[in-house]
Design a protein around this motif. Structure first.
Motif, PDB file in Angstrom:
ATOM      1  N   THR A 363       0.914  -1.312  -0.126  1.00 31.69           N
ATOM      2  CA  THR A 363      -0.201   0.031  -0.062  1.00 31.69           C
ATOM      3  C   THR A 363       0.877   1.293  -0.095  1.00 31.69           C
ATOM      4  O   THR A 363       0.631   2.137  -0.597  1.00 31.69           O
ATOM      5  N   GLU A 364       1.947   1.113   0.731  1.00 30.99           N
ATOM      6  CA  GLU A 364       2.836   2.469   0.980  1.00 30.99           C
ATOM      7  C   GLU A 364       3.508   2.580  -0.404  1.00 30.99           C
ATOM      8  O   GLU A 364       3.597   3.872  -0.653  1.00 30.99           O
ATOM      9  N   ASP A 365       3.738   1.520  -1.346  1.00 33.82           N
ATOM     10  CA  ASP A 365       4.522   2.021  -2.471  1.00 33.82           C
ATOM     11  C   ASP A 365       3.386   2.735  -3.522  1.00 33.82           C
ATOM     12  O   ASP A 365       3.601   3.555  -4.278  1.00 33.82           O
ATOM     13  N   PHE A 366       2.273   2.035  -3.285  1.00 34.13           N
ATOM     14  CA  PHE A 366       1.105   2.542  -4.163  1.00 34.13           C
ATOM     15  C   PHE A 366       0.723   3.971  -3.783  1.00 34.13           C
ATOM     16  O   PHE A 366       0.371   4.982  -4.666  1.00 34.13           O
ATOM     17  N   LEU A 367       0.644   4.366  -2.563  1.00 38.69           N
ATOM     18  CA  LEU A 367       0.544   5.842  -2.094  1.00 38.69           C
ATOM     19  C   LEU A 367       1.939   6.643  -2.015  1.00 38.69           C
ATOM     20  O   LEU A 367       1.670   7.800  -1.719  1.00 38.69           O
ATOM     21  N   GLN A 368       2.887   6.246  -2.401  1.00 39.21           N
ATOM     22  CA  GLN A 368       4.273   6.816  -2.336  1.00 39.21           C
ATOM     23  C   GLN A 368       4.440   7.426  -1.193  1.00 39.21           C
ATOM     24  O   GLN A 368       4.878   8.477  -0.960  1.00 39.21           O
ATOM     25  N   ILE A 369       4.491   6.494  -0.067  1.00 36.45           N
ATOM     26  CA  ILE A 369       4.893   6.826   1.173  1.00 36.45           C
ATOM     27  C   ILE A 369       6.081   6.043   1.610  1.00 36.45           C
ATOM     28  O   ILE A 369       6.033   4.780   1.608  1.00 36.45           O
ATOM     29  N   ASN A 370       7.174   6.682   2.104  1.00 40.21           N
ATOM     30  CA  ASN A 370       8.345   5.940   2.440  1.00 40.21           C
ATOM     31  C   ASN A 370       8.530   5.642   4.152  1.00 40.21           C
ATOM     32  O   ASN A 370       9.195   6.360   4.776  1.00 40.21           O
ATOM     33  N   ASN A 371       7.504   4.926   4.397  1.00 39.04           N
ATOM     34  CA  ASN A 371       7.417   4.570   5.764  1.00 39.04           C
ATOM     35  C   ASN A 371       6.930   3.042   5.850  1.00 39.04           C
ATOM     36  O   ASN A 371       6.143   2.648   6.224  1.00 39.04           O
ATOM     37  N   ALA A 372       7.958   2.109   5.581  1.00 39.64           N
ATOM     38  CA  ALA A 372       7.476   0.664   5.480  1.00 39.64           C
ATOM     39  C   ALA A 372       7.067   0.036   6.571  1.00 39.64           C
ATOM     40  O   ALA A 372       7.144   0.387   7.830  1.00 39.64           O
ATOM     41  N   ASN A 373       5.767  -0.753   6.270  1.00 37.16           N
ATOM     42  CA  ASN A 373       5.328  -1.659   7.551  1.00 37.16           C
ATOM     43  C   ASN A 373       4.522  -0.967   8.520  1.00 37.16           C
ATOM     44  O   ASN A 373       4.434  -1.368   9.600  1.00 37.16           O
ATOM     45  N   THR A 374       3.746   0.069   7.822  1.00 42.02           N
ATOM     46  CA  THR A 374       2.827   0.857   8.787  1.00 42.02           C
ATOM     47  C   THR A 374       1.335   0.479   8.292  1.00 42.02           C
ATOM     48  O   THR A 374       0.692   0.117   9.139  1.00 42.02           O
ATOM     49  N   LEU A 375       1.215   0.710   7.127  1.00 44.07           N
ATOM     50  CA  LEU A 375      -0.024   0.311   6.423  1.00 44.07           C
ATOM     51  C   LEU A 375      -0.282  -0.948   5.979  1.00 44.07           C
ATOM     52  O   LEU A 375      -1.674  -1.396   5.875  1.00 44.07           O
ATOM     53  N   VAL A 376       0.783  -1.687   6.047  1.00 41.59           N
ATOM     54  CA  VAL A 376       0.699  -3.188   5.515  1.00 41.59           C
ATOM     55  C   VAL A 376       1.519  -3.896   6.431  1.00 41.59           C
ATOM     56  O   VAL A 376       2.768  -3.610   6.613  1.00 41.59           O
ATOM     57  N   LYS A 377       1.172  -5.181   6.931  1.00 39.82           N
ATOM     58  CA  LYS A 377       1.762  -5.980   8.004  1.00 39.82           C
ATOM     59  C   LYS A 377       2.196  -7.323   7.365  1.00 39.82           C
ATOM     60  O   LYS A 377       1.033  -7.902   6.843  1.00 39.82           O
ATOM     61  N   THR A 378       3.029  -8.026   7.629  1.00 46.22           N
ATOM     62  CA  THR A 378       3.471  -9.334   7.151  1.00 46.22           C
ATOM     63  C   THR A 378       3.266 -10.265   7.878  1.00 46.22           C
ATOM     64  O   THR A 378       3.693 -11.408   7.864  1.00 46.22           O
ATOM     65  N   ASN A 379       2.923 -10.006   9.324  1.00 48.51           N
ATOM     66  CA  ASN A 379       2.651 -10.813  10.522  1.00 48.51           C
ATOM     67  C   ASN A 379       1.239 -10.822  10.974  1.00 48.51           C
ATOM     68  O   ASN A 379       0.722  -9.707  11.076  1.00 48.51           O
ATOM     69  N   VAL A 380       0.691 -11.854  11.144  1.00 53.64           N
ATOM     70  CA  VAL A 380      -0.887 -11.870  11.484  1.00 53.64           C
ATOM     71  C   VAL A 380      -1.120 -10.948  12.828  1.00 53.64           C
ATOM     72  O   VAL A 380      -2.058 -10.242  12.882  1.00 53.64           O
ATOM     73  N   ASN A 381      -0.197 -11.555  13.780  1.00 62.67           N
ATOM     74  CA  ASN A 381      -0.513 -10.901  15.101  1.00 62.67           C
ATOM     75  C   ASN A 381      -0.192  -9.397  15.040  1.00 62.67           C
ATOM     76  O   ASN A 381      -0.886  -8.763  15.622  1.00 62.67           O
ATOM     77  N   ASP A 382       0.686  -8.860  14.219  1.00 63.13           N
ATOM     78  CA  ASP A 382       1.025  -7.541  14.197  1.00 63.13           C
ATOM     79  C   ASP A 382      -0.294  -6.867  13.456  1.00 63.13           C
ATOM     80  O   ASP A 382      -0.730  -5.754  13.786  1.00 63.13           O
ATOM     81  N   PHE A 383      -0.788  -7.317  12.447  1.00 65.56           N
ATOM     82  CA  PHE A 383      -1.922  -6.841  12.067  1.00 65.56           C
ATOM     83  C   PHE A 383      -3.179  -6.769  12.777  1.00 65.56           C
ATOM     84  O   PHE A 383      -3.843  -5.801  12.840  1.00 65.56           O
ATOM     85  N   LEU A 384      -3.210  -7.978  13.803  1.00 64.88           N
ATOM     86  CA  LEU A 384      -4.541  -8.048  14.579  1.00 64.88           C
ATOM     87  C   LEU A 384      -4.453  -6.967  15.482  1.00 64.88           C
ATOM     88  O   LEU A 384      -5.277  -6.154  16.056  1.00 64.88           O
ATOM     89  N   HIS A 385      -3.042  -6.653  15.939  1.00 69.64           N
ATOM     90  CA  HIS A 385      -2.611  -5.804  17.146  1.00 69.64           C
ATOM     91  C   HIS A 385      -2.753  -4.424  16.492  1.00 69.64           C
ATOM     92  O   HIS A 385      -3.504  -3.563  17.449  1.00 69.64           O
ATOM     93  N   SER A 386      -2.446  -4.079  15.403  1.00 69.20           N
ATOM     94  CA  SER A 386      -2.565  -2.612  14.791  1.00 69.20           C
ATOM     95  C   SER A 386      -4.160  -2.463  14.642  1.00 69.20           C
ATOM     96  O   SER A 386      -4.388  -1.085  14.860  1.00 69.20           O
TER      97      SER A 386
END
Length: 502
Positions: A363-386
């Motif tokens: 998503t961050e590439d799509f929106l041209q945001i240089n802040n990796a791993n904020t809007l998209v998570k690669t860990n299920v628990n991180d996603f649920l927590h966020s």
């Protein structure tokens, strides 16, 4: 017959060979037909991202239909927009038309479609410098090419925008023969296989991932890649409401074609179930179109009728997003346009992807945001927590919204950048085309998984594209397709009977 990637590639090559055979026999229409079905298969499964052999066949078709060299002196500020779709809210037609109209350019709008979307047609007709050419589908393929070429020669454009579908053989054939104007291909389906590489001069890219594929998979010269992000069309429709009252609840929302949430063993639906279990004040809304039976079954199975609301296709999608609290990106395929709607309406965005599909769903590439791993998570628990933090913490929600603030280009900025791109043709930088984190085999496996378990339209695509010609010219192949369709129907009927008996 079990569908495998080996079988798909064999079919693809068979159709490509048919195209060559019929071209050598001088049967241009059949050759173009087989090129189209091969391209449709390539796009459906993405086991490759371009095909120089198939491009060469289209090039030969073009040269045989247009034997004489096309030569004209372009007239300044005349622009052709060629549109394979001509559908409202499909692709980027309206964004580009509004820019062209804003430049006060003379416009020739060409489409092979017999119907033009109402909003597009209204905008075209309201602009006095527009000519509309709908290619006559009742005449032969060669006649369609020649008649369109003549109109282009008379118009003498300076620039051409190509809004191609990945399999528009007619369009590729026409523009393969026109080299007097600067041609710009809008890389609309940047994540996927497409043809058209030999029919253009420059490629308009909107994110790093598409650039990466264009350079490393499509083997396009970086000097031909131009950066042009886009914005969503925000139609001001009346809000149609929701079938459930909010009553101090948090409305989470996702929107996409439904096939984008199938695959990976239905993980997206199971994630939504877990979100609802963990957050009792959350109602989940899903808008989109396509086969919704797996979703309906999931809702019924888990007794979620009051917490998982299927909205269907919503013409008031911008108003829908204005009235939700949190946007959840779909998986295993992102809804990029929906992310833009969420950003421009100041809604927090969160999503999950596995690491193999990270760049595919970034998503961050799509929106041209240089802040990796904020809007998209690669860990299920991180996603649920966020997600839980977005539900319970107003500050976290505000920080997420601030991150995407001004991330989407405005219509004015789009028009200004596009005009600069036309005149300067400044290519993307090497830094922009970074190595993407993705397993391309996983992408192919994903599309195959969706076909086998959810879509079941492989043979229908072949059937609809070639139709009766299969019976007349390739009886053996027609028999295989017919048997495959029959087996598939029996299989689907058996599943329905078993489900009913349960």
């Amino acid at each position: 017959m079990a569908l495998t990637i080996q079988k798909i590639i064999a079919q693809y090559n068979f159709f490509k060979n048919c195209a060559t055979r019929y071209f050598n026999l001088g049967q241009i229409e059949k050759a173009s037909n087989y090129c189209e079905v091969a391209a449709r298969i390539g796009y459906k499964y993405n086991f490759r991202y371009s095909d120089d052999e198939l491009e060469s066949i289209v090039e030969k078709i073009s040269k045989s239909v247009i034997p004489d060299s096309i030569n004209f002196n372009p007239v300044v500020n005349r622009i052709v927009f060629y549109d394979s779709f001509a559908q409202d809210n499909r692709g980027l037609t309206q964004q580009y038309l509004r820019a062209i109209i804003g430049w006060n350019s003379e416009l020739l709008f060409i489409t092979p479609k017999t119907h033009i979307g109402k909003d597009i047609l209204d905008e075209l007709k309201s602009y006095s410098k527009t000519r509309i050419l709908q290619i006559d589908s009742s005449i032969s393929f060669s006649s369609q090419v020649i008649s369109t070429i003549k109109e282009i020669e008379r118009f003498r454009p300076q620039y051409v925008f190509q809004h191609f579908s990945p399999w528009d053989i007619l369009g590729f054939t026409i523009w393969n023969g026109i080299k007097c104007a600067d041609r710009f291909l809008i890389n609309l389906t940047d994540h996927a296989y497409w043809l058209g590489k030999y029919s253009t001069d420059y490629f308009l890219e909107f994110r790093k991932y598409g650039c990466y594929l264009s350079i490393h998979q499509r083997k396009i010269d970086i000097n031909k890649l131009l950066f042009q992000p886009y914005y969503p069309i925000q139609n001001e429709n009346n809000f149609l409401g929701f079938p459930i009252l909010k009553e101090n609840k948090i409305f989470a929302f996702a929107g996409s074609s439904f096939y984008k949430i199938y695959g990976r063993n239905g993980l997206f639906l199971n994630l939504i179930l877990e979100l609802l279990d963990n957050n009792p004040d959350v109602i989940f809304l899903l808008a989109g179109n396509g086969n919704d039976k797996p979703i309906q079954s999931f809702i019924k199975k888990h007794k979620l009728e009051n917490r998982f609301i299927l909205l269907g296709n919503r013409p008031d999608i911008n108003e829908v997003i204005k009235n939700i609290d949190i946007y959840i990106n779909t998986f295993p395929m992102i809804g990029g346009l929906m992310s833009q709607f969420a950003a421009v309406n100041n809604k927090p965005i969160i999503g999950y992807t596995d690491i193999e599909l990270y760049s595919f769903n970034d998503t961050e590439d799509f929106l041209q945001i240089n802040n990796a791993n904020t809007l998209v998570k690669t860990n299920v628990n991180d996603f649920l927590h966020s997600f839980k933090e977005l539900v319970n913490n107003e500050l976290v929600r505000a920080q997420n919204i601030e991150l995407t603030k001004n991330s989407v280009i405005t219509p004015y900025e789009f028009s200004k950048l596009l005009l600069n791109t036309l005149t300067n043709k400044r290519p993307v930088s090497e830094n922009f085309t970074h190595e993407s984190i993705i397993n391309l085999d996983s992408v192919t496996a994903l599309y195959l998984d969706m076909e086998i378990h959810f879509l079941h339209d492989h043979n229908q695509i072949i059937w609809n594209t070639i139709n009766y010609k299969l019976f007349r010219d390739d009886f053996k192949l027609a028999t295989h397709v017919f048997i495959d369709r029959l087996i598939n129907k029996i299989h689907q009927s058996s599943k329905k009977i078993i489900e009913f008996l349960k």
